[in-house]
Design a protein around this motif. Structure first.
Motif, PDB file in Angstrom:
ATOM      1  N   GLN A  74      -5.815  -5.698  -0.285  1.00  0.00           N
ATOM      2  CA  GLN A  74      -6.537  -5.951   0.961  1.00  0.00           C
ATOM      3  C   GLN A  74      -6.648  -4.670   1.799  1.00  0.00           C
ATOM      4  OE1 GLN A  74      -4.821  -9.063   3.289  1.00  0.00           O
ATOM      5  NE2 GLN A  74      -6.503  -9.147   4.742  1.00  0.00           N
ATOM      6  N   GLY A  75      -5.561  -3.884   1.853  1.00  0.00           N
ATOM      7  CA  GLY A  75      -5.620  -2.626   2.592  1.00  0.00           C
ATOM      8  C   GLY A  75      -6.619  -1.659   1.996  1.00  0.00           C
ATOM      9  N   GLU A  76      -6.675  -1.603   0.658  1.00  0.00           N
ATOM     10  CA  GLU A  76      -7.649  -0.736  -0.005  1.00  0.00           C
ATOM     11  C   GLU A  76      -9.071  -1.167   0.296  1.00  0.00           C
ATOM     12  OE1 GLU A  76      -8.724   0.846  -4.539  1.00  0.00           O
ATOM     13  OE2 GLU A  76      -7.100  -0.611  -4.197  1.00  0.00           O
ATOM     14  N   LEU A  77      -9.297  -2.502   0.344  1.00  0.00           N
ATOM     15  CA  LEU A  77     -10.631  -3.019   0.665  1.00  0.00           C
ATOM     16  C   LEU A  77     -11.039  -2.646   2.086  1.00  0.00           C
ATOM     17  CD1 LEU A  77     -13.030  -4.752  -0.230  1.00  0.00           C
ATOM     18  CD2 LEU A  77     -11.805  -6.754   0.599  1.00  0.00           C
ATOM     19  N   VAL A  78     -10.082  -2.745   3.030  1.00  0.00           N
ATOM     20  CA  VAL A  78     -10.385  -2.386   4.431  1.00  0.00           C
ATOM     21  C   VAL A  78     -10.722  -0.901   4.536  1.00  0.00           C
ATOM     22  CG1 VAL A  78      -9.395  -2.184   6.728  1.00  0.00           C
ATOM     23  CG2 VAL A  78      -9.018  -4.256   5.394  1.00  0.00           C
ATOM     24  N   SER A  79      -9.968  -0.047   3.822  1.00  0.00           N
ATOM     25  CA  SER A  79     -10.249   1.391   3.874  1.00  0.00           C
ATOM     26  C   SER A  79     -11.625   1.707   3.289  1.00  0.00           C
ATOM     27  CB  SER A  79      -9.165   2.154   3.127  1.00  0.00           C
ATOM     28  OG  SER A  79      -9.169   1.784   1.748  1.00  0.00           O
ATOM     29  N   ARG A  80     -12.003   0.993   2.214  1.00  0.00           N
ATOM     30  CA  ARG A  80     -13.338   1.217   1.646  1.00  0.00           C
ATOM     31  C   ARG A  80     -14.434   0.806   2.615  1.00  0.00           C
ATOM     32  NH1 ARG A  80     -12.988  -0.770  -4.722  1.00  0.00           N
ATOM     33  NH2 ARG A  80     -11.511   0.845  -5.425  1.00  0.00           N
ATOM     34  N   ILE A  81     -14.225  -0.312   3.299  1.00  0.00           N
ATOM     35  CA  ILE A  81     -15.231  -0.767   4.279  1.00  0.00           C
ATOM     36  C   ILE A  81     -15.385   0.260   5.404  1.00  0.00           C
ATOM     37  CG2 ILE A  81     -15.712  -2.523   6.029  1.00  0.00           C
ATOM     38  CD1 ILE A  81     -14.440  -4.565   4.128  1.00  0.00           C
TER      39      ILE A  81
END
Length: 278
Positions: A74-81
């Motif tokens: 989830q943290g990786e997804l937020v950073s990509r966004i």
């Protein structure tokens, strides 16, 4: 929670008969009745018990690992966004810069198309303003007339022949005098330039009509204001593009920028978008 996880957390003794058999054999061996085959079976049961305990511990330990891995995903997804948002913002800035450059190019092309090649003889020409007022444009002597006078001068025979030398000298002096007078009356060529200025306001709340009025209030000998228009810059802000014609010996771009930027309540900066000789 799956059925396997539920059963793993429940305290149910599925292998109790095997445990009892193993305990019985253990006490029989202690009492002096060893049975090698039975010991081998007991050892296998103990190994199975150890493996079962190890599997239960692994299954129980795997649940927090899965939760931590899901949190990491989830943290990786937020950073990509966030990275995509920053990239989108930078692309928007590039698009705005391209639009501004395109508008400058269009203004330069329009000024080049409208710049006069030869001045037509007329007493006065009116140049329309965006606010409805007009001014009179000065006109210089037509080029055709100057060429005709030069042709007339070329036709003058300064050394005409005559039988009487004295009469020829008088005629020669008179013609030289007339030629000098005509040369003195010829208008000198005035160097002029067409300038396109970009006048930028402070923000989108600036009164652009008042800003244009301040710009046109700058008057000088050899300065003639032309047409103007509002060009969008971005975020609701518009800049004023205004054209003018100046005499090079009397008015310069430095003087225009200095006089216009005096109205600091409305004007942030002045840039020269196009400069062409006429």
């Amino acid at each position: 929670m799956t059925s396997a996880d539920f059963l793993a957390q429940e305290k149910i003794w599925f292998d109790k008969p095997r445990y009892d058999e193993a305990e019985r054999r253990f006490y029989e061996r202690m009492n002096g009745s060893p049975q090698p085959t039975q010991d081998a079976g007991a050892n296998s049961i103990l190994q199975d018990i150890a493996r079962a305990r190890e599997n239960i511990q692994k299954s129980l330990a795997g649940q927090p690992q899965q939760s931590s891995s899901s949190a990491a995903d989830q943290g990786e997804l937020v950073s990509r966004i966030k990275g995509l948002e920053l990239e989108n913002h930078s692309l928007n800035k590039v698009v705005e810069g391209l639009r501004a450059a395109l508008s400058k190019l269009e203004c330069r092309v329009s000024v080049l198309e409208k710049s006069p090649v030869a001045v037509t003889p007329a007493p006065a020409a009116s140049v329309p303003y965006t606010n409805g007022t007009t001014v009179q444009q000065k006109t210089s002597a037509p080029a055709n007339k100057v060429e005709e006078e030069e042709d007339d001068d070329d036709d003058i025979d300064l050394f005409g022949s005559d039988d009487d030398d004295e009469e020829a000298e008088k005629i020669k002096e008179q013609r030289l005098k007339e030629y000098a007078e005509r040369k003195a009356k010829k208008p000198s060529i005035i160097a002029k330039s067409s300038i396109l200025l970009d006048v930028k306001p402070w923000d989108d709340e600036t009164d652009m009509a008042k800003l244009e009025e301040c710009v046109r209030s700058v008057q000088a000998d050899g300065l003639l204001w032309g047409m103007s228009k509002l060009v969008p810059v971005g975020y609701g802000i518009k800049k004023l593009q205004i054209a003018c014609v100046v005499e090079d010996d009397k008015v310069g771009t430095d003087m225009l920028e200095e006089e216009i930027t005096k109205f600091e309540d409305y004007i942030q900066s002045v840039d020269v978008a196009a400069f062409n000789k006429i």
